[in-house]
Design a protein around this motif. Structure first.
Motif, mmCIF file in Angstrom:
data_model
loop_
_atom_site.group_PDB
_atom_site.id
_atom_site.type_symbol
_atom_site.label_atom_id
_atom_site.label_comp_id
_atom_site.label_asym_id
_atom_site.label_seq_id
_atom_site.Cartn_x
_atom_site.Cartn_y
_atom_site.Cartn_z
ATOM 1 N N GLY A 28 0.801 -1.223 0.000
ATOM 2 C CA GLY A 28 0.000 0.000 0.000
ATOM 3 C C GLY A 28 0.829 1.266 0.000
ATOM 4 N N GLY A 29 2.113 1.148 -0.392
ATOM 5 C CA GLY A 29 2.974 2.323 -0.421
ATOM 6 C C GLY A 29 3.425 2.782 0.946
ATOM 7 N N ARG A 30 3.265 1.923 1.968
ATOM 8 C CA ARG A 30 3.670 2.254 3.331
ATOM 9 C C ARG A 30 4.816 1.366 3.770
ATOM 10 N N LEU A 31 5.771 1.963 4.475
ATOM 11 C CA LEU A 31 6.895 1.205 5.027
ATOM 12 C C LEU A 31 6.489 0.695 6.405
ATOM 13 N N ARG A 32 6.472 -0.632 6.536
ATOM 14 C CA ARG A 32 6.047 -1.231 7.806
ATOM 15 C C ARG A 32 6.956 -2.410 8.120
ATOM 16 N N LEU A 33 7.564 -2.425 9.294
ATOM 17 C CA LEU A 33 8.429 -3.527 9.704
ATOM 18 C C LEU A 33 7.570 -4.737 10.058
ATOM 19 N N VAL A 34 7.876 -5.883 9.432
ATOM 20 C CA VAL A 34 7.083 -7.086 9.666
ATOM 21 C C VAL A 34 7.871 -8.174 10.385
ATOM 22 N N ASP A 35 9.196 -8.011 10.475
ATOM 23 C CA ASP A 35 10.004 -8.977 11.221
ATOM 24 C C ASP A 35 11.275 -8.283 11.697
ATOM 25 N N LYS A 36 11.288 -7.881 12.976
ATOM 26 C CA LYS A 36 12.452 -7.203 13.555
ATOM 27 C C LYS A 36 13.326 -8.217 14.285
ATOM 28 N N ASP A 37 14.623 -8.051 14.148
ATOM 29 C CA ASP A 37 15.558 -8.910 14.855
ATOM 30 C C ASP A 37 15.472 -8.612 16.349
ATOM 31 N N SER A 89 11.811 5.301 14.676
ATOM 32 C CA SER A 89 10.632 6.142 14.451
ATOM 33 C C SER A 89 10.740 6.990 13.191
ATOM 34 N N THR A 90 11.960 7.135 12.650
ATOM 35 C CA THR A 90 12.143 7.972 11.455
ATOM 36 C C THR A 90 12.015 7.184 10.158
ATOM 37 N N LEU A 91 11.970 5.864 10.224
ATOM 38 C CA LEU A 91 11.994 5.056 9.007
ATOM 39 C C LEU A 91 10.830 5.394 8.076
ATOM 40 N N ALA A 92 9.600 5.293 8.584
ATOM 41 C CA ALA A 92 8.430 5.545 7.753
ATOM 42 C C ALA A 92 8.169 7.034 7.571
ATOM 43 N N LYS A 93 8.644 7.848 8.502
ATOM 44 C CA LYS A 93 8.370 9.285 8.469
ATOM 45 C C LYS A 93 9.292 10.023 7.516
ATOM 46 N N ASP A 94 10.559 9.644 7.502
ATOM 47 C CA ASP A 94 11.565 10.328 6.675
ATOM 48 C C ASP A 94 12.181 9.325 5.700
ATOM 49 N N LEU A 95 11.427 9.002 4.652
ATOM 50 C CA LEU A 95 11.851 7.976 3.704
ATOM 51 C C LEU A 95 13.177 8.320 3.039
ATOM 52 N N SER A 126 20.293 9.243 9.146
ATOM 53 C CA SER A 126 19.227 9.338 10.148
ATOM 54 C C SER A 126 19.780 9.450 11.560
ATOM 55 N N ARG A 127 21.001 8.991 11.760
ATOM 56 C CA ARG A 127 21.648 9.079 13.069
ATOM 57 C C ARG A 127 23.162 9.035 12.862
ATOM 58 N N LEU A 128 23.889 9.944 13.476
ATOM 59 C CA LEU A 128 25.338 9.978 13.348
ATOM 60 C C LEU A 128 25.942 8.684 13.885
ATOM 61 N N ALA A 164 17.838 3.726 4.318
ATOM 62 C CA ALA A 164 17.975 2.814 3.176
ATOM 63 C C ALA A 164 16.656 2.168 2.781
ATOM 64 N N LEU A 165 15.830 1.777 3.760
ATOM 65 C CA LEU A 165 14.540 1.162 3.432
ATOM 66 C C LEU A 165 13.628 2.162 2.727
ATOM 67 N N GLY A 166 13.580 3.378 3.255
ATOM 68 C CA GLY A 166 12.732 4.394 2.649
ATOM 69 C C GLY A 166 13.155 4.714 1.227
ATOM 70 N N LYS A 167 14.455 4.824 0.996
ATOM 71 C CA LYS A 167 14.945 5.113 -0.352
ATOM 72 C C LYS A 167 14.653 3.955 -1.294
ATOM 73 N N LEU A 168 14.692 2.735 -0.769
ATOM 74 C CA LEU A 168 14.344 1.571 -1.580
ATOM 75 C C LEU A 168 12.886 1.656 -2.031
#
Length: 226
Positions: free
Chosen positions: A94-103, A112-118, A173-175, A122-126
């Motif tokens: 649906g065009g949304r970035l959602r984690l479905v299996d976290k280590d 918290s920035t993954l889906a907000k700041d694509l 996203s983080r230094l 790397a996931l957002g840019k993908l």
């Protein structure tokens, strides 16, 4: 050449396929015509590139039917047993970035920035590179001094991602943190998610070709499981 179209996605041009496969453009055109004639590839409606055809989908379906049922989590857990890095899986449904299996053993920094700041991970840019219906925030919020906040530079990077087949995040996203992401596809080679690894800038880098290949191989095993 089929692998090039599978990795780069529908609409891949003959020149992009030739570059990926390491063959002359004239050779690529000749072989592509044969693959189209046999139904393994098709031309996209505007004739600008190629997509996987019916016969390739039939082969993928036959291969899936010949294998026992296995879940995405089962495969990811097995992959985690072969690397010191944390592996995470995201869905792009649906065009949304959602984690479905976290280590469970490796925290995702700045999650918290993954889906907000694509544009800043790397996931957002993908997702941006492979789903033209998804656009980055016009402001391109700057999270660190390394965040790409120029639309022209971002577009260039997204083109590189489509060509190289993976996305890189370097302290955006983080230094001190870096990440790599490779696309996970469905049986028709549509990008439906991503396999993601994050760590320190010293450990997670595209120069680590062994790690990049491990991610490619892992993502291939996850085909059709999202």
């Amino acid at each position: 050449m089929l692998e090039a179209v599978a990795r780069l996605g529908p609409g891949t041009s003959a020149k992009e396929i030739a570059k990926f496969a390491g063959v002359p453009t004239t050779t690529a055109y000749r072989m592509l015509n044969l693959l189209v004639a046999d139904g393994f590839l098709v031309r996209v409606p505007d004739l600008s590139g190629f997509a996987l055809g019916r016969r390739t989908a039939e082969l993928a379906h036959a291969a899936t039917e010949s294998e026992p049922d296995i879940s995405l989590h089962d495969v990811v857990e097995e992959l985690r047993g072969h690397t010191r890095f944390g592996l995470h899986v995201a869905s792009f449904g649906g065009g949304r970035l959602r984690l479905v299996d976290k280590d469970p053993d490796h925290e995702i920094i700045a999650i918290s920035t993954l889906a907000k700041d694509l544009h800043a991970n790397a996931l957002g840019k993908l997702l941006l590179a492979h789903d033209p219906s998804v656009r980055p925030d016009p402001e391109l919020r700057r999270l660190t001094e390394h965040t790409v906040d120029d639309p022209v530079l971002l577009d260039r990077e997204l083109s590189t991602i489509r060509c190289d087949g993976y996305a890189v995040e370097n302290q955006e996203s983080r230094l001190g943190r870096a990440a790599l992401a490779v696309p996970i596809r469905d049986q028709l080679a549509v990008v439906v998610g991503g396999l993601y690894v994050q760590g320190s800038v010293e450990r997670v880098t595209a120069r680590d070709r062994e790690l990049v290949q491990f991610l490619f191989d892992g993502a291939r095993r996850l085909t059709g499981l999202i």
